[in-house]
Scaffold this active site. Structure first.
Site, PDB file in Angstrom:
ATOM      1  N   ARG A 236       3.388  -5.615  -2.482  1.00 47.01           N
ATOM      2  CA  ARG A 236       2.424  -5.004  -2.017  1.00 47.01           C
ATOM      3  C   ARG A 236       3.371  -4.591  -0.217  1.00 47.01           C
ATOM      4  O   ARG A 236       3.829  -5.250   0.386  1.00 47.01           O
ATOM      5  CB  ARG A 236       1.629  -6.663  -0.779  1.00 47.01           C
ATOM      6  CG  ARG A 236       0.267  -6.567  -2.526  1.00 47.01           C
ATOM      7  CD  ARG A 236      -0.274  -6.388  -2.374  1.00 47.01           C
ATOM      8  NE  ARG A 236      -1.882  -6.475  -3.263  1.00 47.01           N
ATOM      9  CZ  ARG A 236      -1.415  -5.775  -5.487  1.00 47.01           C
ATOM     10  NH1 ARG A 236      -0.398  -4.963  -5.112  1.00 47.01           N
ATOM     11  NH2 ARG A 236      -1.961  -5.945  -5.788  1.00 47.01           N
ATOM     12  N   GLU A 265      -2.670   0.334   3.671  1.00 44.91           N
ATOM     13  CA  GLU A 265      -2.962   1.638   2.470  1.00 44.91           C
ATOM     14  C   GLU A 265      -4.577   1.407   2.506  1.00 44.91           C
ATOM     15  O   GLU A 265      -5.572   0.842   3.756  1.00 44.91           O
ATOM     16  CB  GLU A 265      -2.757   0.904   1.163  1.00 44.91           C
ATOM     17  CG  GLU A 265      -1.745   1.245   0.662  1.00 44.91           C
ATOM     18  CD  GLU A 265      -1.463   0.362  -0.552  1.00 44.91           C
ATOM     19  OE1 GLU A 265      -2.753   0.674  -1.858  1.00 44.91           O
ATOM     20  OE2 GLU A 265      -0.610  -0.038  -0.924  1.00 44.91           O
ATOM     21  N   HIS A 283       0.637   3.980  -5.256  1.00 47.62           N
ATOM     22  CA  HIS A 283       0.732   3.207  -5.590  1.00 47.62           C
ATOM     23  C   HIS A 283      -0.246   2.944  -6.979  1.00 47.62           C
ATOM     24  O   HIS A 283      -0.858   3.022  -7.247  1.00 47.62           O
ATOM     25  CB  HIS A 283      -0.758   2.106  -4.534  1.00 47.62           C
ATOM     26  CG  HIS A 283      -1.150   0.381  -4.834  1.00 47.62           C
ATOM     27  ND1 HIS A 283      -1.503  -0.251  -3.999  1.00 47.62           N
ATOM     28  CD2 HIS A 283      -0.551  -0.007  -6.213  1.00 47.62           C
ATOM     29  CE1 HIS A 283      -1.033  -1.393  -4.644  1.00 47.62           C
ATOM     30  NE2 HIS A 283      -0.822  -1.588  -5.575  1.00 47.62           N
TER      31      HIS A 283
HETATM   32  C1  DGY Z   1      -1.764  -4.949  -9.514  1.00 50.65           C
HETATM   33  O1  DGY Z   1      -2.145  -5.070 -10.144  1.00 50.65           O
HETATM   34  O2  DGY Z   1      -1.378  -5.766  -8.602  1.00 50.65           O
HETATM   35  C2  DGY Z   1      -0.454  -3.809  -8.387  1.00 50.65           C
HETATM   36  O3  DGY Z   1      -0.940  -3.590  -7.485  1.00 50.65           O
HETATM   37  C3  DGY Z   1      -1.777  -2.238  -9.736  1.00 50.65           C
HETATM   38  O4  DGY Z   1      -0.701  -1.424  -9.868  1.00 50.65           O
END
Ligand code: DGY
Length: 322
Positions: A236, A265, A283
């Site tokens: 993240r 984001e 992402h």
């Molecule tokens: C998630 O599923 O948390 C991922 O970041 C998706 O790419």
């Protein structure tokens, strides 16, 4: 039963829900919805199937009294106010396992690409600048036999670590728990954060975002990294302080970075965008045909279990069933 789905997901998941006889309503725009749009869509619905781009806060959770289940289409669930859902005894589920290898593969793709300057080299060659083999052209970093530091050795971090086998790396990891498998198979060593930061040639982040990991990597950590270090983040964005990273990259405190995720984001830090020693992705670490379909199936199965009063297989607030 009626379900609101905040963005079109692969058909395999939708079919499962329709087969149950559920009425589904899907966001009709090809964009993330606003808070009010989610609240409106959720009216009279029993289930909410949402994405990591939806900030499912207390207001949304409390807006519909019929709401019985929230299935997140992601493994990370920092976008949902779990406390508010738990208070209302609404199960929340995520989509673990199916995206583990896919995400770990993206972390490797970024690590290899930053080390060997793949994107820069591609742009350089296409632009007609390549004038023949040059002993000093596009020098990068070796990977084999170097030290790989892994922050967080849960499912994805461990899969990422195991994929290093062919590179015969020295593995350091930071985690609360000992990872017996990594220690046995890779001779990995559990170390403290500062030792990992100081000794690693590559650092890959696989921590969940929470209060204790927000800005886990900032000026101090970047200053302490080796100047050949490469930082990878597929977890993240807010785990890295982007202002600090931009400064570190601009002033060459480290060799480079590969990011799939961002602090705000989809807004990107303009200081990062102008740098050559960073590779950025939209992402998309879990973005393969198979994985995205599997995520839809898992989210739908959890939704069905939750709406049937069962404990969803991937429930993240199981305490409500005690
Ligand atoms: C998630 O599923 O948390 C991922 O970041 C998706 O790419």
């Amino acid at each position: 039963m009626k379900i609101f789905i905040t963005r079109k997901i692969p058909k395999q998941g939708l079919d499962l829900l329709l087969k149950q006889g559920y009425k589904i309503e899907i966001n009709k725009y090809n964009r993330a919805l606003t808070k009010n749009e989610i609240i409106n869509g959720l009216k009279n619905k029993d289930g909410l199937l949402c994405l990591l781009t939806d900030n499912i806060d207390k207001d949304i959770i409390e807006s519909e009294s019929k709401l019985k289940m929230i299935a997140n289409y992601a493994v990370g669930y920092d976008n949902i106010d779990i406390e508010a859902a738990t208070e209302k005894r609404i199960p929340v589920s995520n989509t673990p396992d199916v995206l583990t290898d896919t995400t770990a593969e993206m972390a490797w793709a970024l690590l290899l690409s930053v080390s060997r300057r793949i994107v820069e080299g591609d742009q350089y060659t296409r632009s007609g600048k390549f004038g023949g083999w040059d002993p000093m052209l596009m020098l990068g970093q070796d990977i084999s036999n170097k030290t790989l530091g892994i922050l967080g050795t849960g499912r994805i971090g461990a899969s990422f670590a195991l994929k290093s086998k062919g590179f015969k790396m020295n593995i350091l990891y930071f985690d609360e728990k000992i990872n017996g498998k990594l220690e046995k198979e890779l001779n990995a060593k559990k170390v403290g954060k500062s030792e990992l930061i100081k000794k690693s040639d590559f650092i890959s982040i696989h921590l969940p975002l929470n209060k204790s990991t927000f800005h886990f990597i900032g000026l101090k950590e970047l200053k302490n990294m080796k100047n050949n270090a490469i930082l990878i983040n597929t977890s993240r964005g807010a785990i890295i302080n982007e202002e600090a990273l931009a400064k570190a990259l601009k002033e060459n405190w480290i060799f480079g970075a590969g990011l799939d995720v961002y602090e705000n984001e989809p807004v990107l830090n303009s200081k990062l965008l102008v740098l050559n020693n960073i590779i950025i992705q939209p992402h998309s670490a879990s973005a393969t045909f198979k994985t995205r379909s599997n995520m839809a199936i898992i989210a739908a199965k959890n939704m069905i279990e939750g709406l049937n009063g069962k404990i969803p297989t991937n429930c993240v607030n199981k305490q409500i069933f005690k």
